[in-house]
Write an enzyme that holds these catalytic residues in place. Structure first.
Site, PDB file in Angstrom:
ATOM      1  N   LYS A 177       0.838  -1.203   0.000  1.00 46.84           N
ATOM      2  CA  LYS A 177       0.000   0.000   0.000  1.00 46.84           C
ATOM      3  C   LYS A 177       0.872   1.252   0.000  1.00 46.84           C
ATOM      4  O   LYS A 177       0.673   2.162  -0.785  1.00 46.84           O
ATOM      5  CB  LYS A 177      -0.911  -0.001   1.233  1.00 46.84           C
ATOM      6  CG  LYS A 177      -1.771   1.246   1.320  1.00 46.84           C
ATOM      7  CD  LYS A 177      -2.840   1.117   2.363  1.00 46.84           C
ATOM      8  CE  LYS A 177      -2.380   1.657   3.691  1.00 46.84           C
ATOM      9  NZ  LYS A 177      -3.482   1.723   4.664  1.00 46.84           N
ATOM     10  N   GLU A 218      11.079  -4.707   3.360  1.00 45.10           N
ATOM     11  CA  GLU A 218      11.107  -6.132   3.021  1.00 45.10           C
ATOM     12  C   GLU A 218      10.581  -6.368   1.608  1.00 45.10           C
ATOM     13  O   GLU A 218      11.151  -7.126   0.817  1.00 45.10           O
ATOM     14  CB  GLU A 218      10.230  -6.937   4.001  1.00 45.10           C
ATOM     15  CG  GLU A 218      10.764  -7.033   5.419  1.00 45.10           C
ATOM     16  CD  GLU A 218      10.243  -5.925   6.319  1.00 45.10           C
ATOM     17  OE1 GLU A 218       9.932  -4.828   5.803  1.00 45.10           O
ATOM     18  OE2 GLU A 218      10.166  -6.151   7.540  1.00 45.10           O
ATOM     19  N   GLY A 241      -3.864  -2.315   6.005  1.00 45.10           N
ATOM     20  CA  GLY A 241      -3.317  -3.548   5.431  1.00 45.10           C
ATOM     21  C   GLY A 241      -4.032  -4.791   5.934  1.00 45.10           C
ATOM     22  O   GLY A 241      -4.391  -5.684   5.158  1.00 45.10           O
ATOM     23  N   ARG A 242      -4.273  -4.852   7.241  1.00 46.93           N
ATOM     24  CA  ARG A 242      -4.874  -6.059   7.831  1.00 46.93           C
ATOM     25  C   ARG A 242      -6.358  -6.191   7.507  1.00 46.93           C
ATOM     26  O   ARG A 242      -6.970  -7.213   7.801  1.00 46.93           O
ATOM     27  CB  ARG A 242      -4.641  -6.067   9.338  1.00 46.93           C
ATOM     28  CG  ARG A 242      -5.096  -4.793  10.038  1.00 46.93           C
ATOM     29  CD  ARG A 242      -4.488  -4.686  11.425  1.00 46.93           C
ATOM     30  NE  ARG A 242      -4.828  -3.444  12.114  1.00 46.93           N
ATOM     31  CZ  ARG A 242      -4.159  -2.301  11.991  1.00 46.93           C
ATOM     32  NH1 ARG A 242      -3.135  -2.210  11.162  1.00 46.93           N
ATOM     33  NH2 ARG A 242      -4.511  -1.237  12.679  1.00 46.93           N
ATOM     34  N   GLU A 270      -2.576  -6.083  15.914  1.00 50.26           N
ATOM     35  CA  GLU A 270      -2.127  -4.802  15.361  1.00 50.26           C
ATOM     36  C   GLU A 270      -3.234  -3.746  15.499  1.00 50.26           C
ATOM     37  O   GLU A 270      -2.971  -2.562  15.556  1.00 50.26           O
ATOM     38  CB  GLU A 270      -1.702  -4.955  13.890  1.00 50.26           C
ATOM     39  CG  GLU A 270      -0.704  -3.888  13.452  1.00 50.26           C
ATOM     40  CD  GLU A 270      -0.154  -4.094  12.054  1.00 50.26           C
ATOM     41  OE1 GLU A 270      -0.933  -4.046  11.087  1.00 50.26           O
ATOM     42  OE2 GLU A 270       1.067  -4.288  11.916  1.00 50.26           O
ATOM     43  N   HIS A 313      -2.384 -32.085  20.164  1.00 51.42           N
ATOM     44  CA  HIS A 313      -1.178 -32.848  20.478  1.00 51.42           C
ATOM     45  C   HIS A 313       0.006 -31.919  20.704  1.00 51.42           C
ATOM     46  O   HIS A 313       1.158 -32.342  20.629  1.00 51.42           O
ATOM     47  CB  HIS A 313      -0.892 -33.834  19.340  1.00 51.42           C
ATOM     48  CG  HIS A 313      -2.022 -34.799  19.137  1.00 51.42           C
ATOM     49  ND1 HIS A 313      -2.099 -35.999  19.811  1.00 51.42           N
ATOM     50  CD2 HIS A 313      -3.148 -34.702  18.395  1.00 51.42           C
ATOM     51  CE1 HIS A 313      -3.229 -36.616  19.462  1.00 51.42           C
ATOM     52  NE2 HIS A 313      -3.884 -35.849  18.608  1.00 51.42           N
ATOM     53  N   LYS A 323      11.500  -0.385  12.984  1.00 51.03           N
ATOM     54  CA  LYS A 323      11.909  -0.095  11.596  1.00 51.03           C
ATOM     55  C   LYS A 323      13.000   0.984  11.578  1.00 51.03           C
ATOM     56  O   LYS A 323      13.985   0.885  10.849  1.00 51.03           O
ATOM     57  CB  LYS A 323      10.701   0.413  10.786  1.00 51.03           C
ATOM     58  CG  LYS A 323       9.636  -0.626  10.494  1.00 51.03           C
ATOM     59  CD  LYS A 323       8.553  -0.018   9.608  1.00 51.03           C
ATOM     60  CE  LYS A 323       7.335  -0.904   9.523  1.00 51.03           C
ATOM     61  NZ  LYS A 323       6.214  -0.321   8.783  1.00 51.03           N
TER      62      LYS A 323
HETATM   63  O1  LIG Z   1       1.380  -2.780   2.313  1.00 55.85           O
HETATM   64  P1  LIG Z   1       2.547  -2.141   2.962  1.00 55.85           P
HETATM   65  O2  LIG Z   1       2.468  -0.643   2.921  1.00 55.85           O
HETATM   66  O3  LIG Z   1       3.849  -2.635   2.354  1.00 55.85           O
HETATM   67  O4  LIG Z   1       2.558  -2.507   4.495  1.00 55.85           O
HETATM   68  C1  LIG Z   1       2.706  -3.823   4.947  1.00 55.85           C
HETATM   69  C2  LIG Z   1       2.405  -3.974   6.415  1.00 55.85           C
HETATM   70  O5  LIG Z   1       3.269  -3.169   7.187  1.00 55.85           O
HETATM   71  C3  LIG Z   1       2.580  -2.625   8.301  1.00 55.85           C
HETATM   72  O6  LIG Z   1       2.431  -1.268   8.077  1.00 55.85           O
HETATM   73  C4  LIG Z   1       3.290  -2.857   9.591  1.00 55.85           C
HETATM   74  O7  LIG Z   1       4.653  -2.610   9.490  1.00 55.85           O
HETATM   75  C5  LIG Z   1       1.248  -3.344   8.313  1.00 55.85           C
HETATM   76  O8  LIG Z   1       0.265  -2.626   8.942  1.00 55.85           O
HETATM   77  C6  LIG Z   1       1.027  -3.567   6.864  1.00 55.85           C
HETATM   78  O9  LIG Z   1       0.061  -4.557   6.660  1.00 55.85           O
END
Ligand SMILES: O=P(O)(O)OC[C@H]1O[C@](O)(CO)[C@@H](O)[C@@H]1O
Length: 526
Positions: free
Chosen positions: A212, A218, A269-270, A356, A387, A502
């Site tokens: 987003k 990452e 995002g979630r 979150e 288990h 971060k």
């Molecule tokens: O879609 P993006 O902006 O890469 O964010 C990924 C994820 O990183 C976060 O901002 C948390 O670091 C989440 O809330 C989000 O789902």
């Protein structure tokens, strides 16, 4: 007009706290136990039902919860949200994920566009794109069909879509709607991308870069990883990649992608599985019709969440019982226990969704909250969990409320009869047994073998895990978390708690460290 107040300032919370506790063992083993199981059940969308008979509630507690819902104005707050008020106070944003699957209230215009129309337009663009990939109008440079889709993203750009894909993979294969295998790269651990790339034929793979913000370290690192792999295979990366992002992100206008599909800042995002974030990969994997059925289930469940009658509103009641367990009974965590292998990553998705959203110590205005908020969420599919960690759930010193999910039928339908029962019957027998074992316990003179009981659970029961049922399940939990955030008076839609780590990681990578950070950096050879 809604008013936002901390939970412990509400008179109804005081009443709830003073309401006599329910002895769950007596309630479940007494003469009304069986009736209770039949009556404490609410229909959900797509043939699901939420059963709360094994929760520590009775008519008096339920009555107090209804009063709490009224005083906390849960229905009015939900209406304010879907009608476009700035509910995400931390980031000063609207919260519009419900609009990806329907229009619950008024038309909402933001950034000069009707938002429902905007989300529908993205769905239509994705459907058209997916159909062209499936029918061979969009191919690789050699004119060959793509066979695999790989999503690159993390957090909400990975967990929800991945959990939904796994949930429907076997259903789609069984129902002849399986179009392309999907894989996911999320971790910045190079072994994640390398292992996925080693397992696919890159020449026939299409990559969906999902971010987003367009700035997540990452995800951008993994994009470069994939681009390198494509280049090394002599392929043009821009012919193998699409982007899902917000129109304001750095990715939006890039020529590096075959196509770009959009969500926006009004969808966290979630909460984005029903937006283009889930839409692209699920439509490519299973076809747009399956994604549409998934949205339909979510939309139907959203409508049930509008019900002003709390006892007919499964998400609201589930939320209120959760608040009662957290703030009156003092239970610190909740386990998500789907008796369905297809839901293997659903607990991981709910972990992000819940923790979150509601893992907050300040209220929506930045003031303190002096009561517990979101619980720790964890889980595993049953029967595997039995288990593993159920020992602590049955006999440990903490009481952990349990959220079971079970289906009468399997997805694939292949089964075997061993010792007079099928595997599906064994699976369902186990979940029924666990609910009763946890709630009722079993006395034994040997304290090591004694089960106190009184351990509460709820179960969502369905016929089978279909796209509609999955959509309903997803929306139920999204709305439950939202209602709990309203009760706790926290902003469930920002996530400042992820920022500090971060920032420090960037300092480590720039070698701008001192003190403990420097020593840890040295120990890890950075
Ligand atoms: O879609 P993006 O902006 O890469 O964010 C990924 C994820 O990183 C976060 O901002 C948390 O670091 C989440 O809330 C989000 O789902």
């Amino acid at each position: 007009m809604v008013t936002w107040n901390n939970l412990n300032t509400l008179a109804s919370f005081q009443t709830l706290s003073e309401t006599e506790r329910v002895d769950l063992v007596s309630a479940m083993t007494g003469e009304n136990g069986a009736e209770r199981v039949k009556n404490y059940s609410i229909p959900m969308a797509a043939g699901l039902a939420y059963n709360y008979a094994a929760k520590q509630v009775d008519e008096k507690v339920l009555d107090a919860l209804v009063k709490l819902a009224e005083e906390a104005q849960l229905g009015e707050k939900f209406a304010a949200l879907y009608n476009g008020e700035v509910i995400n106070t931390g980031e000063k944003r609207l919260v519009l994920h419900h609009m990806t699957r329907g229009q619950l209230g008024e038309a909402v215009e933001a950034d000069g566009v009707d938002k429902r129309a905007f989300y529908v337009e993205q769905q239509e663009r994705i459907a058209e794109f997916a159909n062209k990939v499936h029918n061979g109008e969009i191919t690789n440079a050699a004119g060959e069909k793509f066979t695999t889709v790989v999503q690159i993203g993390i957090g909400g750009s990975d967990l929800g879509p991945r959990a939904m894909y796994l949930a429907l993979e076997n259903w789609a294969k069984k129902n002849d709607t399986f179009k392309m295998e999907a894989k996911f790269i999320s971790n910045v651990d190079p072994d994640d991308a390398a292992a996925v790339l080693n397992s696919i034929d890159v020449a026939h793979s299409i990559f969906v870069l999902v971010s987003k913000s367009g700035t997540t370290l990452e995800t951008l690192t993994n994009e470069s990883f994939v681009k390198d792999a494509l280049k090394n295979a002599g392929l043009d990366a821009s012919k193998h990649m699409i982007a899902v992002t917000s129109e304001t992100s750095p990715l939006a206008k890039s020529d590096d992608y075959l196509a770009a599909f959009f969500m926006d800042d009004y969808i966290g995002g979630r909460y984005s599985s029903t937006s283009a974030v889930g839409g692209a990969v699920l439509s490519l994997a299973f076809g747009p019709e399956v994604f549409a059925a998934f949205l339909k289930g979510a939309a139907e469940e959203d409508k049930l969440s509008l019900n002003q009658d709390v006892l007919q509103n499964p998400a609201m009641l589930d939320a209120l019982i959760g608040v009662y367990e957290r703030n009156v009974l003092g239970y610190p965590s909740t386990a998500i226990l789907p008796y369905s292998q297809a839901l293997s990553r659903f607990p991981a998705h709910l972990q992000q969704l819940d923790m979150e959203s509601n893992g907050k110590s300040v209220n929506r205005f930045g003031g303190p909250v002096d009561y517990p908020t979101g619980p720790v969420i964890f889980g595993e599919p049953g029967t595997n969990g039995q288990h593993s960690f159920y020992q602590l759930l049955h006999q440990g010193t903490d009481i952990v409320p349990l959220q079971f999910i079970g289906f009468k039928n399997s997805q694939i339908g292949t089964d075997v009869v061993i010792q007079d029962s099928t595997s599906q019957q064994k699976l369902c027998a186990n979940v029924a047994a666990q609910i009763v074992a946890f709630a009722c316990g079993k006395a034994d003179e040997n304290k090591n073998k004694n089960f106190e009981g009184g351990r509460p659970s709820s179960i969502i029961i369905g016929e089978a895990l279909t796209p509609e049922a999955l959509g309903a399940l997803l929306a139920h939990f999204e709305n439950k978390v939202m209602f709990q955030g309203f009760v706790w008076n926290v902003n469930s839609f920002d996530q400042e708690g992820v920022q500090l780590g971060k920032v420090l990681a960037k300092r480590v990578l720039a070698h701008e460290t001192d003190g403990a950070l420097k020593v840890f950096s040295d120990l890890l050879n950075i």
